[in-house]
Design an enzyme around this catalytic site. Sequence first.
Site, mmCIF file in Angstrom:
data_model
loop_
_atom_site.group_PDB
_atom_site.id
_atom_site.type_symbol
_atom_site.label_atom_id
_atom_site.label_comp_id
_atom_site.label_asym_id
_atom_site.label_seq_id
_atom_site.Cartn_x
_atom_site.Cartn_y
_atom_site.Cartn_z
ATOM 1 N N ASP A 88 0.825 -1.214 0.000
ATOM 2 C CA ASP A 88 0.000 0.000 0.000
ATOM 3 C C ASP A 88 0.857 1.260 0.000
ATOM 4 O OD1 ASP A 88 -2.739 -0.447 -0.087
ATOM 5 O OD2 ASP A 88 -2.928 -0.753 2.071
ATOM 6 N N GLU A 186 -14.390 -2.284 -1.549
ATOM 7 C CA GLU A 186 -14.592 -2.465 -0.108
ATOM 8 C C GLU A 186 -15.958 -1.960 0.343
ATOM 9 O OE1 GLU A 186 -11.307 -1.443 2.432
ATOM 10 O OE2 GLU A 186 -12.519 -1.599 4.258
HETATM 11 O O1 KIV Z 1 -4.833 -2.016 4.306
HETATM 12 C C1 KIV Z 1 -5.410 -3.081 4.036
HETATM 13 O O2 KIV Z 1 -5.194 -4.122 4.685
HETATM 14 C C2 KIV Z 1 -6.335 -3.083 2.909
HETATM 15 C C3 KIV Z 1 -7.168 -4.307 2.680
HETATM 16 C C4 KIV Z 1 -8.061 -4.585 3.808
HETATM 17 C C5 KIV Z 1 -7.881 -4.260 1.393
HETATM 18 O O3 KIV Z 1 -6.423 -2.129 2.211
#
Ligand code: KIV
Length: 278
Positions: A88, A186
């Site tokens: 991310d 989501e």
């Molecule tokens: O940060 C995370 O774990 C996520 C998932 C839940 C999709 O974005």
Amino acid sequence: MSATGETKAMTPPDIRMRKGQTPLVCLTAYTTPIARLVDRHCDIVLVGDSVGMVLHGLSSTLGVTLDMMIMHGQAVRRGLVRSLMVVDLPFGSYEESPEQAFRNAARLMAQTGCAAVKLEGGEKMAETIRFLGARGVPVMAHVGLTPQSVNTFGGYRVQGRGDDAERIRRDAGAVTEAGAFSVVLEKVPEPLAKRITAEIAVPTIGIGASLACDGQILVSDDMLGLFSSFRPKFVKRYAELGDQADAAIAAYAADVRERRFPAAEHLYANETKAGGVT
Ligand code: KIV
């Protein structure tokens, strides 16, 4: 397996080709031991910014930094062989401009060895996704409830109910057009997830978005029962490891207080045994 006999890791094009096929299995990991456990079973392992809430005790994902994602990404990298690793981009590391997003995505890829990044946002992020894709950064998009916008939404509410469905459809369409290789959906109602999954050319990965999606993702700590601060309706608990850990720690504490631990088998002899085993 590759021609050299090594296990070949999944790639973003492999994931893209799974549209409409066997559902994609995805979980989060933040550490090497959990990465090792999930790797055998998953197509995608996400180093999610949920790490801030799950491992660092933050009240939202907003305080997660790029350095935290790099450190956890490096740990996860050491535990993966076959899954696609996605990391991310945290809040504040990509929204300003496509150039800022590229700079930080390139750092994530170079320093963690991930093959793709995930970022939150739909239409507004389309230009950035196109910019990254053209420069060697595969992007997994994330629309619907995007936790980094918790303050704008006023909480972790279901998105895309009623007339709001059009907004999420446009978001999913825009990120697909821009070149995202998959889209996390989501906390959206099932009919909307079904419609988007039918409309877009890349796999949808659902979290609270029904069986209609091309794959599912959960936070590992949620499904293992290790994170209990709150439990969204969409989480299915496959184990209660938190309860088991609590019982184990209580047993250890009782053993120490009652002088039952360490026992004879945990002690070292004064002299080395024949064969040299200590
Ligand atoms: O940060 C995370 O774990 C996520 C998932 C839940 C999709 O974005």
